[in-house]
Design a protein around this motif. Sequence first.
Motif, PDB file in Angstrom:
ATOM      1  N   ALA A 249       0.833  -1.209   0.000  1.00  0.00           N
ATOM      2  CA  ALA A 249       0.000   0.000   0.000  1.00  0.00           C
ATOM      3  C   ALA A 249       0.866   1.256   0.000  1.00  0.00           C
ATOM      4  CB  ALA A 249      -0.935  -0.010   1.198  1.00  0.00           C
ATOM      5  N   GLN A 250       2.001   1.204   0.670  1.00  0.00           N
ATOM      6  CA  GLN A 250       2.903   2.353   0.695  1.00  0.00           C
ATOM      7  C   GLN A 250       3.425   2.670  -0.708  1.00  0.00           C
ATOM      8  OE1 GLN A 250       6.014   2.083   3.700  1.00  0.00           O
ATOM      9  NE2 GLN A 250       4.613   1.019   5.096  1.00  0.00           N
ATOM     10  N   MET A 288      10.365   4.165  12.319  1.00  0.00           N
ATOM     11  CA  MET A 288       9.894   3.075  11.474  1.00  0.00           C
ATOM     12  C   MET A 288      10.709   2.992  10.193  1.00  0.00           C
ATOM     13  SD  MET A 288       5.740   3.309  11.926  1.00  0.00           S
ATOM     14  CE  MET A 288       5.466   1.843  10.923  1.00  0.00           C
ATOM     15  N   VAL A 289      11.126   4.156   9.664  1.00  0.00           N
ATOM     16  CA  VAL A 289      11.967   4.175   8.471  1.00  0.00           C
ATOM     17  C   VAL A 289      13.303   3.484   8.755  1.00  0.00           C
ATOM     18  CG1 VAL A 289      13.318   5.665   6.933  1.00  0.00           C
ATOM     19  CG2 VAL A 289      10.920   6.211   7.422  1.00  0.00           C
ATOM     20  N   PHE A 294       8.723   1.433   7.236  1.00  0.00           N
ATOM     21  CA  PHE A 294       8.040   2.484   6.474  1.00  0.00           C
ATOM     22  C   PHE A 294       9.011   3.017   5.426  1.00  0.00           C
ATOM     23  CE2 PHE A 294       5.765   6.423   5.606  1.00  0.00           C
ATOM     24  CZ  PHE A 294       4.437   6.037   5.745  1.00  0.00           C
ATOM     25  N   ARG A 295       8.513   3.185   4.206  1.00  0.00           N
ATOM     26  CA  ARG A 295       9.380   3.621   3.107  1.00  0.00           C
ATOM     27  C   ARG A 295       9.894   5.043   3.337  1.00  0.00           C
ATOM     28  NH1 ARG A 295       9.279   0.768  -1.809  1.00  0.00           N
ATOM     29  NH2 ARG A 295      10.046   2.695  -2.781  1.00  0.00           N
ATOM     30  N   GLU A 296      11.196   5.201   3.130  1.00  0.00           N
ATOM     31  CA  GLU A 296      11.809   6.509   3.348  1.00  0.00           C
ATOM     32  C   GLU A 296      11.290   7.533   2.338  1.00  0.00           C
ATOM     33  OE1 GLU A 296      16.258   8.269   4.307  1.00  0.00           O
ATOM     34  OE2 GLU A 296      16.064   6.568   2.942  1.00  0.00           O
ATOM     35  N   LEU A 302       5.407  12.670   2.373  1.00  0.00           N
ATOM     36  CA  LEU A 302       4.342  13.084   3.295  1.00  0.00           C
ATOM     37  C   LEU A 302       4.773  14.238   4.193  1.00  0.00           C
ATOM     38  CD1 LEU A 302       3.084   9.570   4.470  1.00  0.00           C
ATOM     39  CD2 LEU A 302       1.833  11.166   3.001  1.00  0.00           C
ATOM     40  N   ASP A 303       6.042  14.275   4.526  1.00  0.00           N
ATOM     41  CA  ASP A 303       6.554  15.199   5.548  1.00  0.00           C
ATOM     42  C   ASP A 303       7.001  16.538   4.970  1.00  0.00           C
ATOM     43  OD1 ASP A 303       7.053  15.668   8.266  1.00  0.00           O
ATOM     44  OD2 ASP A 303       9.190  15.276   8.011  1.00  0.00           O
TER      45      ASP A 303
END
Length: 464
Positions: A249-250, A288-289, A294-296, A302-303
Amino acid sequence: MKQLILIIDDDENFIADLKLLLKKNFDAVSADNIQEGMILLQKHSPDLIILDLMLKDGESGLSAIDLIKMEDKNIPIIMVTDYSSVETAIKAIKKGAFDYISKTTKISELKLLIDKALEHRLLLLRTKAFEEDLEKPFKNMIGTSVVMQKLKEQIQLFANNSSTLLIYGESGTGKELVTRQIHQISERANEPFIAVNCAAIPKELLESELFGYEKGAFTGADSRTAGRFELAGNGTLFLDEIGELDQRAQVTLLRVLQEKEFYRVGGRNPIKTNARVIAATNKKLETMVKKGLFREDLFYRLDILRIDVPPLRERKKDIPLLVKHFTKVASQEAKVPLKMFAKESLQLLMDYDWPGNVRELYNFIMRAVVLSQNSEEICLNLPDRMRLGVLDAYYQLDNEIKSWSDLIEARKNAADKASRQVEKYFIEKSLIKYNNNISLCAKELGIDRTTLHKTIKRIKDGEN
């Protein structure tokens, strides 16, 4: 239409005379106790209240002022009593009364005072309207602390920026509320606001939920169905708990954010999206990265903009405002008369750190309101106090227990401490109820003044 005056007084003759004298210029409704008075206040929204200082059954008009101001902080209150004293007048005015007169005051003087009070109310309402106009975008953002002011400034700054926004905050801090505020004051306010809880959707259904599907794409896909991105249109898509997305999904979400287009499940034609994406999480995505969870590249996509919603323990100054608001909401939902928290109970709420944040505070207040239906104010019971950690002192040992005799002594000391704490709580609550009137308090408790004085002295000595 005449302006309406609410009279709260247990003197039937005085009420009848007052209504007759005011009849030409004002309408009037009356109650002979505080609870009925609050019901009339909520039902009729009067323009002014005339309140007796000493009501029947030991009720104090002073204690009603706080309740009235919680319901309508701008309503003027004129205190009326036979027990005229400067000290009581000052107390009443400090608590929010407009002025103070005795029952022997001439009607012409009372009429003049009523006119002054109503003019003052009109001025307050005009000022309030001006302030509300300035604060209108943030009417649901309760709090005046420094961190809340900073949060409001960030919301204002980021509202009309189309870049993706990441909102971080612990569970219960109000991340969706912040997102809705951003949407409401943005240029997209008239477009859809679509919220998706990523943690609540099974991973095998997430793609079809976000992007929709074509007829026949899978078993049960009987017709073409629009996904959340498509439903959002030119509005805002809120992806809550973004940290719960799996790797597949990421990857899909990253592509949509980069290309500004997506495919329905089973579809062949790309669909453009102009929705602004705002994501929220209570997890540290940076951590998480580093752990490969979580994908970097998605994290940095997102950030672009970021808002950190402060936990409640970092804005305790706002707790009284939140308590006031939630008490009113809870009373309306539970359909019970509005009451206020006892001073000591409010302080306990201030001292607690609220790991569940604003959501936990609201649930706590809802429970307290429901359980306090038979009392004049909202007080915390023993289970509530244990939950807030204020009964720990009962069990703090002065010395290590090494023998059975030590255990017996420790149990005795613990029981003594608990007994003194319960005694202190009961006496303080009783004094508040009877407005620190020692004679009345002693009479209602069924003891003499000397016994009550000794008990109060023992409590004070124990605090020193």
